[in-house]
Design an enzyme around this catalytic site. Sequence first.
Site, PDB file in Angstrom:
ATOM      1  N   ASN A  29     -83.651 -97.845 -28.947  1.00 59.39           N
ATOM      2  CA  ASN A  29     -84.755 -98.040 -28.571  1.00 59.39           C
ATOM      3  C   ASN A  29     -85.474 -99.485 -29.013  1.00 59.39           C
ATOM      4  O   ASN A  29     -85.256-100.121 -30.033  1.00 59.39           O
ATOM      5  CB  ASN A  29     -85.949 -96.986 -29.348  1.00 59.39           C
ATOM      6  CG  ASN A  29     -85.554 -95.686 -28.727  1.00 59.39           C
ATOM      7  OD1 ASN A  29     -85.060 -95.338 -27.559  1.00 59.39           O
ATOM      8  ND2 ASN A  29     -85.848 -94.469 -29.666  1.00 59.39           N
ATOM      9  N   ARG A  73     -80.924 -91.991 -25.511  1.00 65.84           N
ATOM     10  CA  ARG A  73     -79.824 -92.618 -25.840  1.00 65.84           C
ATOM     11  C   ARG A  73     -78.726 -91.821 -26.229  1.00 65.84           C
ATOM     12  O   ARG A  73     -77.571 -92.323 -26.028  1.00 65.84           O
ATOM     13  CB  ARG A  73     -80.347 -93.335 -27.371  1.00 65.84           C
ATOM     14  CG  ARG A  73     -81.323 -94.372 -27.165  1.00 65.84           C
ATOM     15  CD  ARG A  73     -81.825 -94.662 -28.444  1.00 65.84           C
ATOM     16  NE  ARG A  73     -82.505 -93.833 -29.230  1.00 65.84           N
ATOM     17  CZ  ARG A  73     -82.626 -93.695 -30.597  1.00 65.84           C
ATOM     18  NH1 ARG A  73     -82.059 -94.508 -31.377  1.00 65.84           N
ATOM     19  NH2 ARG A  73     -83.332 -92.608 -31.201  1.00 65.84           N
TER      20      ARG A  73
END
Length: 92
Positions: free
Chosen positions: A38, A20
């Site tokens: 996530n 990320r």
Amino acid sequence: MSKVCIIAWIYGRVQGVGFRYTTQYEAKKLGLTGYAKNLDDGSVEVVACGDEGQVEKLIQWLKSGGPRSARVERVLSEPHHPSGELTDFRIR
């Protein structure tokens, strides 16, 4: 260039490897807004909005494997219409 938004789901070893954060870095470098988060199934969801060519570059980066520590097995993406305005690229 026209403005577009996509939503993508990235599968493989993409959690716990900085995916990320490096996606955020790449997206900001390309001038995109959106987020990376996530999901419970071990995948990462990415929403990216901006110039069509820049969004396509991010998709290609995701498909090429993202950060070195990740192992991307599959990327699915489709056009997206976010419910609110995205002013930055964030990690959720």
